[in-house]
Design an enzyme around this catalytic site. Structure first.
Site, PDB file in Angstrom:
ATOM      1  N   SER A 153      -3.850  -3.133-103.154  1.00 55.19           N
ATOM      2  CA  SER A 153      -2.770  -3.981-103.661  1.00 55.19           C
ATOM      3  C   SER A 153      -3.235  -5.408-103.896  1.00 55.19           C
ATOM      4  O   SER A 153      -4.136  -5.920-103.208  1.00 55.19           O
ATOM      5  CB  SER A 153      -1.641  -3.989-102.634  1.00 55.19           C
ATOM      6  OG  SER A 153      -0.711  -5.005-102.939  1.00 55.19           O
TER       7      SER A 153
ATOM      8  N   CYS B 244      -1.625  -7.687-102.921  1.00 59.86           N
ATOM      9  CA  CYS B 244      -1.208  -8.406-101.698  1.00 59.86           C
ATOM     10  C   CYS B 244      -2.394  -8.706-100.781  1.00 59.86           C
ATOM     11  O   CYS B 244      -2.239  -9.333 -99.740  1.00 59.86           O
ATOM     12  CB  CYS B 244      -0.153  -7.599-100.938  1.00 59.86           C
ATOM     13  SG  CYS B 244       1.419  -7.528-101.794  1.00 59.86           S
TER      14      CYS B 244
ATOM     15  N   TYR C  55       1.689  -5.761 -94.753  1.00 60.58           N
ATOM     16  CA  TYR C  55       1.295  -4.846 -95.829  1.00 60.58           C
ATOM     17  C   TYR C  55      -0.081  -5.192 -96.429  1.00 60.58           C
ATOM     18  O   TYR C  55      -0.952  -4.327 -96.608  1.00 60.58           O
ATOM     19  CB  TYR C  55       2.382  -4.891 -96.899  1.00 60.58           C
ATOM     20  CG  TYR C  55       2.139  -4.069 -98.134  1.00 60.58           C
ATOM     21  CD1 TYR C  55       2.275  -2.682 -98.111  1.00 60.58           C
ATOM     22  CD2 TYR C  55       1.797  -4.690 -99.342  1.00 60.58           C
ATOM     23  CE1 TYR C  55       2.069  -1.932 -99.266  1.00 60.58           C
ATOM     24  CE2 TYR C  55       1.592  -3.945-100.489  1.00 60.58           C
ATOM     25  CZ  TYR C  55       1.722  -2.574-100.452  1.00 60.58           C
ATOM     26  OH  TYR C  55       1.515  -1.841-101.582  1.00 60.58           O
TER      27      TYR C  55
ATOM     28  N   LYS D 232      -3.908  -3.161 -96.369  1.00 59.57           N
ATOM     29  CA  LYS D 232      -4.600  -2.789 -97.614  1.00 59.57           C
ATOM     30  C   LYS D 232      -6.038  -3.324 -97.605  1.00 59.57           C
ATOM     31  O   LYS D 232      -6.966  -2.645 -98.032  1.00 59.57           O
ATOM     32  CB  LYS D 232      -3.840  -3.321 -98.836  1.00 59.57           C
ATOM     33  CG  LYS D 232      -2.486  -2.646 -99.091  1.00 59.57           C
ATOM     34  CD  LYS D 232      -2.653  -1.215 -99.563  1.00 59.57           C
ATOM     35  CE  LYS D 232      -1.350  -0.581-100.024  1.00 59.57           C
ATOM     36  NZ  LYS D 232      -1.464   0.868-100.225  1.00 59.57           N
TER      37      LYS D 232
ATOM     38  N   ASN E 176       2.071  -5.393-109.423  1.00 66.28           N
ATOM     39  CA  ASN E 176       3.392  -4.731-109.554  1.00 66.28           C
ATOM     40  C   ASN E 176       3.458  -3.688-110.657  1.00 66.28           C
ATOM     41  O   ASN E 176       3.155  -3.986-111.814  1.00 66.28           O
ATOM     42  CB  ASN E 176       4.461  -5.767-109.867  1.00 66.28           C
ATOM     43  CG  ASN E 176       4.587  -6.775-108.767  1.00 66.28           C
ATOM     44  OD1 ASN E 176       5.067  -6.473-107.687  1.00 66.28           O
ATOM     45  ND2 ASN E 176       4.097  -7.985-109.044  1.00 66.28           N
TER      46      ASN E 176
ATOM     47  N   ARG F  77       1.604 -15.179-108.883  1.00 64.30           N
ATOM     48  CA  ARG F  77       0.526 -14.186-108.774  1.00 64.30           C
ATOM     49  C   ARG F  77       0.316 -13.538-110.145  1.00 64.30           C
ATOM     50  O   ARG F  77       1.267 -13.115-110.795  1.00 64.30           O
ATOM     51  CB  ARG F  77       0.898 -13.118-107.748  1.00 64.30           C
ATOM     52  CG  ARG F  77      -0.139 -12.013-107.623  1.00 64.30           C
ATOM     53  CD  ARG F  77       0.237 -11.004-106.548  1.00 64.30           C
ATOM     54  NE  ARG F  77       0.122 -11.565-105.223  1.00 64.30           N
ATOM     55  CZ  ARG F  77       0.824 -11.111-104.178  1.00 64.30           C
ATOM     56  NH1 ARG F  77       1.691 -10.139-104.309  1.00 64.30           N
ATOM     57  NH2 ARG F  77       0.659 -11.666-102.986  1.00 64.30           N
TER      58      ARG F  77
HETATM   59  P1  NAD Z   1       6.373   5.049-103.279  1.00 55.76           P
HETATM   60  O1  NAD Z   1       7.038   4.491-102.063  1.00 55.76           O
HETATM   61  O2  NAD Z   1       7.230   5.489-104.405  1.00 55.76           O
HETATM   62  O3  NAD Z   1       5.404   6.233-102.883  1.00 55.76           O
HETATM   63  C1  NAD Z   1       4.733   6.297-101.656  1.00 55.76           C
HETATM   64  C2  NAD Z   1       4.921   7.701-101.108  1.00 55.76           C
HETATM   65  O4  NAD Z   1       4.231   7.784 -99.848  1.00 55.76           O
HETATM   66  C3  NAD Z   1       6.401   8.036-100.834  1.00 55.76           C
HETATM   67  O5  NAD Z   1       6.789   9.184-101.545  1.00 55.76           O
HETATM   68  C4  NAD Z   1       6.447   8.252 -99.338  1.00 55.76           C
HETATM   69  O6  NAD Z   1       7.331   9.299 -98.929  1.00 55.76           O
HETATM   70  C5  NAD Z   1       4.999   8.634 -99.024  1.00 55.76           C
HETATM   71  N1  NAD Z   1       4.735   8.434 -97.609  1.00 55.76           N
HETATM   72  C6  NAD Z   1       5.053   7.359 -96.837  1.00 55.76           C
HETATM   73  N2  NAD Z   1       4.720   7.585 -95.567  1.00 55.76           N
HETATM   74  C7  NAD Z   1       4.189   8.830 -95.535  1.00 55.76           C
HETATM   75  C8  NAD Z   1       3.656   9.634 -94.488  1.00 55.76           C
HETATM   76  N3  NAD Z   1       3.633   9.204 -93.216  1.00 55.76           N
HETATM   77  N4  NAD Z   1       3.186  10.873 -94.786  1.00 55.76           N
HETATM   78  C9  NAD Z   1       3.232  11.344 -96.061  1.00 55.76           C
HETATM   79  N5  NAD Z   1       3.717  10.622 -97.094  1.00 55.76           N
HETATM   80  C10 NAD Z   1       4.190   9.379 -96.830  1.00 55.76           C
HETATM   81  O7  NAD Z   1       5.345   3.913-103.756  1.00 55.76           O
HETATM   82  P2  NAD Z   1       4.537   3.800-105.125  1.00 55.76           P
HETATM   83  O8  NAD Z   1       5.094   2.659-105.872  1.00 55.76           O
HETATM   84  O9  NAD Z   1       4.420   5.137-105.780  1.00 55.76           O
HETATM   85  O10 NAD Z   1       3.107   3.341-104.560  1.00 55.76           O
HETATM   86  C11 NAD Z   1       2.017   4.237-104.414  1.00 55.76           C
HETATM   87  C12 NAD Z   1       0.833   3.508-103.798  1.00 55.76           C
HETATM   88  O11 NAD Z   1       0.479   2.378-104.610  1.00 55.76           O
HETATM   89  C13 NAD Z   1       1.112   2.948-102.394  1.00 55.76           C
HETATM   90  O12 NAD Z   1      -0.023   3.072-101.613  1.00 55.76           O
HETATM   91  C14 NAD Z   1       1.394   1.496-102.648  1.00 55.76           C
HETATM   92  O13 NAD Z   1       1.115   0.695-101.508  1.00 55.76           O
HETATM   93  C15 NAD Z   1       0.469   1.195-103.815  1.00 55.76           C
HETATM   94  N6  NAD Z   1       0.927   0.052-104.615  1.00 55.76           N
HETATM   95  C16 NAD Z   1       2.053   0.156-105.361  1.00 55.76           C
HETATM   96  C17 NAD Z   1       2.491  -0.945-106.087  1.00 55.76           C
HETATM   97  C18 NAD Z   1       3.731  -0.881-106.932  1.00 55.76           C
HETATM   98  O14 NAD Z   1       4.072  -1.884-107.562  1.00 55.76           O
HETATM   99  N7  NAD Z   1       4.445   0.225-107.000  1.00 55.76           N
HETATM  100  C19 NAD Z   1       1.756  -2.144-106.049  1.00 55.76           C
HETATM  101  C20 NAD Z   1       0.618  -2.212-105.256  1.00 55.76           C
HETATM  102  C21 NAD Z   1       0.195  -1.093-104.559  1.00 55.76           C
END
Ligand code: NAD
Length: 340
Positions: free
Chosen positions: A117, A119, A148, A152, A177, A282
Site C-alpha cells: 500500500s 500507506c 495498517y 504493509k 486508492n 498523496r
Molecule cells: P477487501 O476488503 O475488499 O478485500 C480483502 C479481503 O480479505 C476481504 O474479502 C476479506 O474478507 C479478506 N480477509 C480479511 N481477513 C481475512 C482472514 N483472516 N482470512 C481470510 N480472508 C480474510 O479489500 P480490497 O480493496 O480488495 O484490497 C485487497 C488488498 O489490496 C488488501 O491487501 C489491501 O490492503 C490492498 N490495498 C487495497 C487498496 C484499495 O484502495 N482498495 C489500496 C492499497 C492496498
C-alpha cells in the site's frame, strides 16, 4: 496455470479472479467471506480464515503447486476504519501475511504477489500539496501510516527476505486508492470515491452533503481495470522490489465531489465536518513502473467515476425496490464517510 488468490471474496480479489479465469487458468480462491455482489468465478473457493496456519494450509495444499499466488487478503477499509482499528488490523494482517508466505514457501509456489500500500510512505513527506508524487525510495526513513501502513511495510520486508533466503519469487505493489464497481459502498469500509458517489446520489437536488475536513486533502484514485492489469504485469515481470501501482492524477476531495456532482448535473451544497483525514496530500510517482514495465495506469478518473457512480445508483435502487428502503437508508446515512 494453477493460481491462488487470497482475499478472493473482496473487491480487488474478485475482479482478479474474473481476469485470471478469462485467461484460462485454474483459479482457487480463499477468503473468510464470499464476494458480496455476484458469485465468484473461481474453480474452487476455500472459506478459510488465513490467520490460522492450518486453515491457510488447506488452501495452499489443494491443487499441488501453484504457479502464481496473489496475496490480497487483509483486514482493511477506508480512513474511518483504519484509524480506529489499528491493533486489530496489525494483528490480523501480520498473521495472514506470515501464514501465506510460509505456506507459499513450504508448498513450492512459483511467483507470489503481495498487495502492499501507499500507506507505507513516510507521512512527513505528505504534509502539503507541494510534496509532489511519491517515488519508491520515499518509504525510508520509515514513518508509515500508523497500524495498517506499518504492517504493509513489514510484509514488504518479509517478501524480500523470503526471496533472498528461500528463493521465493516475490513481487510487491504499493497500491494507491483503488475504486470501481463491486467495491464497498456503504458498510463503513468504503473509500472516498464510493462514499462521495453514494452521498451525491442520495441527496435531493439542491440539498446538502457532508464531507470530512476542508476537502482540500488530495489523493489519486486508480480505476479497478488499471489495478488488475498492473497486478498481472508486476507478478509476471522481472522487477523484484516494490513498485507503485496507482494513478498520478491527483485531485482534492472537493474536486472529487465536483466530478461526482457533474455526472448527473446535480448542484449540492457542501458542509465540512470533523472526521479522520489521513495525510494532507498523496500522489503516485509512476516513473519507475514506466521504466521497469513500460506501462502505468491510465483510465481517466472522470470515466471510472462515472461507471462507479451508476453501479452504486443501481445498488441503491435495488435496495429501494426490495422494500428495505428504511433499513438501507439508515445504514447509508449512518456509515462513516470512508476515505483515503
Ligand atoms: P477487501 O476488503 O475488499 O478485500 C480483502 C479481503 O480479505 C476481504 O474479502 C476479506 O474478507 C479478506 N480477509 C480479511 N481477513 C481475512 C482472514 N483472516 N482470512 C481470510 N480472508 C480474510 O479489500 P480490497 O480493496 O480488495 O484490497 C485487497 C488488498 O489490496 C488488501 O491487501 C489491501 O490492503 C490492498 N490495498 C487495497 C487498496 C484499495 O484502495 N482498495 C489500496 C492499497 C492496498
Amino acid at each position: 496455470m494453477n493460481v491462488l488468490v487470497t482475499g478472493a471474496g473482496g473487491f480487488i480479489g474478485h475482479h482478479l479472479v474474473r481476469r485470471l479465469k478469462s485467461e484460462g487458468h485454474y483459479v482457487v480462491g480463499a477468503d473468510r467471506k464470499a464476494p458480496e455482489y455476484e458469485p465468484s468465478a473461481a474453480d474452487r473457493f476455500f472459506n478459510v480464515d488465513l490467520r490460522f496456519k492450518n486453515q491457510a494450509e488447506l488452501a495452499f495444499q489443494s491443487v499441488g503447486k501453484y504457479d502464481e499466488v496473489y496475496m490480497l487478503a487483509a483486514n482493511m477499509g477506508g480512513m474511518g476504519f483504519i484509524e480506529t482499528h489499528k491493533a486489530e488490523i496489525m494483528y490480523d494482517n501480520t498473521l495472514i501475511s506470515l501464514n501465506s508466505l510460509e505456506c507459499a514457501k513450504n508448498f513450492g509456489s512459483g511467483r507470489v504477489f503481495f498487495a502492499g500500500s501507499a500507506c507505507v510512505y513516510n507521512t512527513d513527506l505528505q504534509t502539503d500539496h507541494k510534496s509532489g508524487g511519491l517515488s519508491e525510495e520515499m518509504a525510508y526513513p520509515a514513518r508509515a501510516e500508523p497500524g495498517y501502513g506499518w504492517e504493509k511495510l513489514y510484509t514488504e520486508m518479509l517478501c524480500q527476505h523470503y526471496r533472498e533466503d528461500f528463493g521465493l519469487e516475490t513481487r510487491v505493489a504499493r497500491l494507491h486508492n483503488v475504486y470501481g464497481e463491486l467495491g464497498a459502498w456503504r458498510d463503513g469500509r468504503e473509500k472516498a470515491p464510493a462514499a462521495i458517489c453514494r452521498k451525491v446520489i442520495m441527496a435531493d437536488r439542491g440539498g446538502e452533503v457532508e464531507i470530512w475536513g476542508d476537502g482540500g486533502q488530495s489523493r489519486s484514485f486508480q480505476y479497478i481495470t488499471d489495478c488488475i492489469e498492473g497486478i498481472t504485469r508486476i507478478i509476471r515481470g522481472d522487477y523484484p522490489h516494490p513498485l507503485n501501482l496507482g494513478s498520478d492524477q491527483a485531485v482534492t476531495i472537493n474536486e472529487l465531489f465536483g466530478l461526482a456532482m457533474d455526472i448527473e448535473k446535480k448542484q449540492l451544497t457542501v458542509s465540512h465536518i470533523d472526521g479522520p483525514l489521513g495525510v494532507r496530500s498523496r500522489n503516485s510517482d509512476n516513473s519507475l513502473i514506466k521504466k521497469e514495465l513500460g506501462w502505468a495506469p491510465s483510465v481517466p478518473l472522470e470515466r471510472g467515476l462515472r461507471n462507479t457512480y451508476f453501479w452504486i445508483k443501481e445498488q441503491i435502487e435495488h435496495c429501494r425496490s426490495g422494500g428495505d428502503i428504511v433499513d438501507a437508508a439508515s445504514t447509508l446515512l449512518d456509515t462513516t464517510e470512508g476515505a483515503l
